[in-house]
Design a protein around this motif. Structure first.
Motif, mmCIF file in Angstrom:
data_model
loop_
_atom_site.group_PDB
_atom_site.id
_atom_site.type_symbol
_atom_site.label_atom_id
_atom_site.label_comp_id
_atom_site.label_asym_id
_atom_site.label_seq_id
_atom_site.Cartn_x
_atom_site.Cartn_y
_atom_site.Cartn_z
ATOM 1 N N SER A 99 17.347 31.049 -74.865
ATOM 2 C CA SER A 99 17.724 31.734 -73.630
ATOM 3 C C SER A 99 16.558 32.534 -73.051
ATOM 4 O O SER A 99 16.681 33.124 -71.985
ATOM 5 C CB SER A 99 18.911 32.663 -73.889
ATOM 6 N N LEU A 100 15.429 32.549 -73.755
ATOM 7 C CA LEU A 100 14.275 33.312 -73.282
ATOM 8 C C LEU A 100 13.291 32.417 -72.553
ATOM 9 O O LEU A 100 13.152 31.240 -72.879
ATOM 10 C CB LEU A 100 13.536 33.931 -74.471
ATOM 11 N N ALA A 101 12.601 32.975 -71.604
ATOM 12 C CA ALA A 101 11.470 32.263 -71.017
ATOM 13 C C ALA A 101 10.464 31.998 -72.126
ATOM 14 O O ALA A 101 10.314 32.831 -73.023
ATOM 15 C CB ALA A 101 10.836 33.094 -69.899
ATOM 16 N N PRO A 102 9.797 30.853 -72.110
ATOM 17 C CA PRO A 102 8.921 30.450 -73.221
ATOM 18 C C PRO A 102 7.868 31.488 -73.582
ATOM 19 O O PRO A 102 7.517 31.635 -74.751
ATOM 20 C CB PRO A 102 8.240 29.186 -72.690
ATOM 21 N N GLU A 103 7.376 32.225 -72.614
ATOM 22 C CA GLU A 103 6.293 33.171 -72.894
ATOM 23 C C GLU A 103 6.816 34.512 -73.391
ATOM 24 O O GLU A 103 6.039 35.335 -73.867
ATOM 25 C CB GLU A 103 5.405 33.368 -71.646
ATOM 26 N N VAL A 104 8.120 34.716 -73.320
ATOM 27 C CA VAL A 104 8.688 35.994 -73.755
ATOM 28 C C VAL A 104 8.938 35.983 -75.256
ATOM 29 O O VAL A 104 9.474 35.029 -75.797
ATOM 30 C CB VAL A 104 10.026 36.275 -73.036
ATOM 31 N N GLN A 105 8.536 37.021 -75.946
ATOM 32 C CA GLN A 105 8.820 37.172 -77.369
ATOM 33 C C GLN A 105 9.731 38.381 -77.516
ATOM 34 O O GLN A 105 9.268 39.509 -77.396
ATOM 35 C CB GLN A 105 7.530 37.405 -78.147
#
Length: 291
Positions: A99-105
């Motif tokens: 559910s997260l944008a790929p660059e978000v950790q």
DNA sequence: CGTTACACCTGAGGGC
DNA sequence: TGCCCTCAGGTGTAAC
């Protein structure tokens, strides 16, 4: 997941943030075979103890506590030890990660797989032990007591010599890779670094151990130490679950020669890397470089 | 004794 | 989309 390099990186990066701190309380999940000491007993024993040392033996970590007792930890296949504030998709369920944008950790929050949490009197960062598959282990070792798991370990792989490997290999006709993975012979070598070491030494993983010469054993141990030391330098291999205590990935997955590279070109000769099974473990090798 | 097969547990990824 | 299969960085045990 974790082999000697990942455990050693974990030890080095945990130590400065752990030593001298006093455990205020431990939180656990319910009884399971992850806990060699029941969670109730563990929590009771840990409360109020100061952390005095952190050592590694093969793939085990030993947390030395005030009074001489020790906490034995093993990361199994999917174990993760890390501090509050760690941020990585490897610390999330796949649904949460998706559910997260790929660059978000996203920052980790304790979940059902977080089996042990240590809180400290200083109110600083908590330590989490998360392990999805529960092949990891936690055991309380009373002062002055060792345990069978530790006692049967062979010489640590980083301290070993070719003579150590050859002494065991000459008595066995099992595949050399199986002997290399035997923790009673060299402690710390696992599936990734066994494949990498045998590639660098030019030895087929399925060769009968008693047909591997002393010189080849020297080369294998030297290669194993070379790849493991390099892996430690780069922070270990983050292939699926492993994260460093701060949440960062290691870097050695980008330097693998053969492990997980079936179908790719051998970095030395260009032949296609093959994958087979040796001792029920996935095994990668170059059919031209390894004899 | 050495060797092999499997069990432990959960999730990801591929094929249909 | 769902189901079923295989696979995964480890290790202990039982059976041959």
């Amino acid at each position: 997941m974790p082999e000697l390099p990942e455990v050693e990186v974990t030890r080095r990066e945990l130590s400065p943030h752990l030593l001298g701190r006093v455990i205020e309380r431990a939180r656990t999940t319910g009884p399971s075979y992850f806990f060699l000491t029941t969670p109730r007993t563990l929590s009771r024993r840990l409360r109020g103890r100061r952390v005095e040392s952190l050592e590694r033996r093969g793939k085990y970590l030993l947390l030395g506590l005030e009074g001489g007792a020790r906490l034995l930890l093993h990361l199994g296949m999917t174990g993760q030890l890390f501090f509050d504030g760690a941020s990585s998709v490897r610390l999330l369920s796949s649904t949460a990660a998706a559910s997260l944008a790929p660059e978000v950790q996203a920052r980790f929050t304790p979940d059902a797989h977080t089996h042990l949490t240590l809180e400290f009197e200083d109110d600083g960062p908590r330590l989490f032990f998360r392990d999805v598959r529960k092949f990891g282990k936690v055991e309380w070792l009373p002062a002055g007591e060792s345990c069978a798991r530790l006692d049967k370990l062979g010489v640590d792989a980083l301290e070993a010599t070719g003579a150590n490997l050859h002494a065991a290999a000459k008595k066995r006709r099992a595949p050399i890779k199986s002997v290399l993975l035997d923790q009673r012979v060299l402690a710390g070598v696992g599936n990734i670094y066994a494949d990498e070491a045998l590639f660098l030494a030019g030895v087929r993983p399925d060769r009968a151990a008693n047909r591997v010469s002393r010189a080849r054993c020297d080369a294998i141990v030297e290669a194993a130490q070379c790849v493991m030391l390099r892996s430690i330098e780069t922070g270990g291999s983050s292939i699926s679950d492993y994260v460093r205590p701060g949440g960062e990935d290691g870097g050695y997955q980008d330097e693998r020669h053969v492990y997980g590279r079936e179908g790719e070109d051998c970095p030395t000769c260009g032949a296609l890397i093959r994958k087979t099974s040796v001792g029920q473990r996935g095994t990668h090798y170059c059919p031209r470089c390894q004899r």
